[in-house]
Motif scaffolding. Structure first.
Motif, PDB file in Angstrom:
ATOM      1  N   GLN A 111       1.452   5.406  -0.604  1.00 47.76           N
ATOM      2  CA  GLN A 111       0.903   6.759  -0.696  1.00 47.76           C
ATOM      3  C   GLN A 111       1.995   7.689  -1.208  1.00 47.76           C
ATOM      4  O   GLN A 111       3.111   7.695  -0.691  1.00 47.76           O
ATOM      5  CB  GLN A 111       0.426   7.251   0.674  1.00 47.76           C
ATOM      6  N   ARG A 141      -4.065   5.674  -5.536  1.00 43.90           N
ATOM      7  CA  ARG A 141      -4.401   6.601  -4.447  1.00 43.90           C
ATOM      8  C   ARG A 141      -4.124   8.023  -4.895  1.00 43.90           C
ATOM      9  O   ARG A 141      -3.142   8.276  -5.598  1.00 43.90           O
ATOM     10  CB  ARG A 141      -3.560   6.315  -3.184  1.00 43.90           C
ATOM     11  N   VAL A 160      -0.965   2.925   5.328  1.00 39.88           N
ATOM     12  CA  VAL A 160      -0.157   2.508   4.180  1.00 39.88           C
ATOM     13  C   VAL A 160       1.134   1.848   4.662  1.00 39.88           C
ATOM     14  O   VAL A 160       1.522   1.978   5.821  1.00 39.88           O
ATOM     15  CB  VAL A 160       0.165   3.701   3.252  1.00 39.88           C
ATOM     16  N   THR A 185      -0.453   4.242  -8.306  1.00 34.32           N
ATOM     17  CA  THR A 185      -0.743   3.742  -6.959  1.00 34.32           C
ATOM     18  C   THR A 185      -2.219   3.470  -6.709  1.00 34.32           C
ATOM     19  O   THR A 185      -2.567   2.718  -5.795  1.00 34.32           O
ATOM     20  CB  THR A 185      -0.269   4.736  -5.892  1.00 34.32           C
ATOM     21  N   ARG A 239       0.863  -1.180   0.000  1.00 34.62           N
ATOM     22  CA  ARG A 239       0.000   0.000   0.000  1.00 34.62           C
ATOM     23  C   ARG A 239       0.902   1.233   0.000  1.00 34.62           C
ATOM     24  O   ARG A 239       1.639   1.456   0.965  1.00 34.62           O
ATOM     25  CB  ARG A 239      -0.903  -0.010   1.224  1.00 34.62           C
ATOM     26  N   THR A 288      -0.839   8.835   5.768  1.00 31.77           N
ATOM     27  CA  THR A 288       0.110   7.723   5.902  1.00 31.77           C
ATOM     28  C   THR A 288      -0.285   6.759   7.015  1.00 31.77           C
ATOM     29  O   THR A 288       0.502   5.867   7.367  1.00 31.77           O
ATOM     30  CB  THR A 288       1.536   8.255   6.162  1.00 31.77           C
TER      31      THR A 288
END
Length: 458
Positions: free
Chosen positions: A32, A52, A78, A50, A30, A75
């Motif tokens: 960011q 995101r 992630v 991503t 994951r 954050t």
């Protein structure tokens, strides 16, 4: 968590960042991403990779506290965070204290820096560059370097030998990659949505990321946690019923800060995305219009051909629908857009001016003071914004009595002459100046209040 910085513009920060993001996402992490500065286009590529929304970190448009809060908030859930810098590491709005530079943001977030160096025209001098950037501000933690555009094994050997005495890790080596290329035009890279072969480019970047970085050393840095004391939430919420705002979003209009859209929703807006290029009408039952920036000059012929939408927008604004238009949105509301080939295309015609494309780039932060009330600002309110365009306004006719200049504006250093900029009416705010709502909640609050109070809906 890491900041990707360059020793100057054009060294390959975006290539390195996208290679990192693509490989990390290929590993099902994951991720960011963030972008230092006011840029819109690089974040589009981040988001494409991503999945995101990329977040802009800009202390001029927002504040130091907002940067820390924004980074902390995004954050939490992630595995990895990657911040792409702007220009060179120490290039910011001020050359003395490096304010708004990548170095400034790295210090605010207490993050290590990965320095990208263009090695195409140097060998032993790489040590002087790396040493200078690491030592100029001892508060920074330069975790290592990425050597970009390395020509051969012998070239790499010379670079390694030069850097060895510095004990500065080489965390990546990228050879000249002519096949990894994203086309650009007059304001930078062509946005991700316009590139049909982007998936194959991202796939090659992921492979590049897998093979060109020292993951044994780099991955622990990327997965390291950061800590900032005393970060507080700066957002507001609304108890109002949803206010429907039509947001123009397509190939012509796609320059939006995701934080602006999120803040509008948190304050009670229901965002209805639509296309001035392809839709036949405005969305139903909307109470306000939001036209962001983009490339209306590239799609001027298509915009001009959509007569039904042009008429609907002109009618809605003419009878008082609150409207916020910035840069490309401002151009769309003009009488004509005159493109780079000097071809004129009819636009909405609310603003008594033509938007004329030219060679001169207008670029920089602006401090602007509102000359009159608008749907976003009260008279005499002062805001910071950013301009980035190659058009200028030509006023071929006398303005209507209800439409007046919006701002008095000047450059960041406030040493330049004041200029008048933008157009406003009691329900219109149109300007070249891009605004960020992050530390200016009164802007979206005022706009939504105008929309809720308006007697008109489409």
């Amino acid at each position: 968590m890491v900041v990707i910085a360059g020793e100057r513009s054009g060294v390959g920060k975006t290539t390195v960042t996208l290679a990192l993001l693509a490989y990390l996402c290929r590993q099902k992490l994951r991720v960011q991403s963030f972008k230092v500065g006011p840029d819109y286009i690089d974040p589009m590529f981040h988001q494409y990779v991503t999945g995101r929304s990329c977040r802009n970190l800009d202390p001029v448009l927002t504040s130091e506290a907002y940067i820390q809060e924004c980074f902390t908030r995004h954050t939490q859930q992630v595995d990895v965070a990657v911040v792409e810098g702007v220009m060179g590491l120490y290039d910011g709005a001020s050359a003395t204290d490096f304010f708004a530079s990548t170095a400034h943001v790295a210090r605010l977030l207490n993050l290590p820096v990965l320095l990208v160096i263009d090695c195409s025209r140097l060998s032993g001098s790489v040590a002087a560059i790396a040493h200078g950037y690491r030592s100029l501000d001892p508060r920074l933690q330069v975790a290592g370097v990425v050597l970009n555009r390395v020509a051969s094994d012998r070239h790499l050997q010379l670079l390694q030998e030069a850097l060895e005495p510095l004990n500065l890790p080489i965390l990546g080596v990228l050879r000249r990659q002519d096949d990894v290329y994203i086309r650009d035009r007059h304001l930078g890279l062509i946005p991700a949505a316009e590139l049909s072969q982007l998936d194959s480019v991202i796939d090659r970047l992921a492979t590049l990321g897998e093979t060109c970085f020292d993951w044994e050393k780099l991955l622990p840095i990327l997965k390291s946690q950061f800590s900032i004391a005393g970060v507080q939430t700066l957002r507001a919420t609304s108890l109002h019923s949803p206010t429907r705002i039509a947001v123009a979003r397509d190939r012509a209009f796609n320059f939006y800060y995701q934080d602006n859209l999120d803040i509008l929703v948190e304050l009670g807006a229901e965002l209805v995305f639509w296309s001035p290029l392809s839709d036949a009408a405005l969305p139903d039952d909307v109470q306000g219009l939001y036209f962001g920036g983009g490339f209306p000059e590239v799609f001027a012929q298509e915009l001009a051909a959509n007569h039904l939408v042009i008429a609907a927008v002109k009618q809605a604004i003419g009878v008082g629908m609150p409207t916020y238009a910035e840069c490309g949105g401002l151009m769309y509301l003009c009488q004509q857009i005159v493109d780079f080939d000097a071809q004129a295309w009819q636009m909405v015609g609310i603003i008594p001016a033509d938007a004329v494309m030219g060679a001169r780039l207008t670029l920089g932060y602006r401090q602007a003071e509102a000359l009159q009330d608008s749907p976003l600002l009260a008279k005499n309110a002062v805001v910071w914004g950013h301009e980035f365009h190659r058009s200028s306004l030509s006023v071929p006719s006398v303005p209507e009595n209800s439409l007046f200049p919006l701002f008095q504006a000047q450059n960041y250093d406030r040493q330049s002459p004041l200029v008048t900029e933008g157009w406003r009416s009691p329900t219109l705010h149109a300007s070249y100046i891009h605004l960020h709502f992050g530390s200016n909640l009164e802007l979206p609050q005022r706009f939504l209040h105008y929309c809720r109070s308006s007697q008109f809906s489409q």
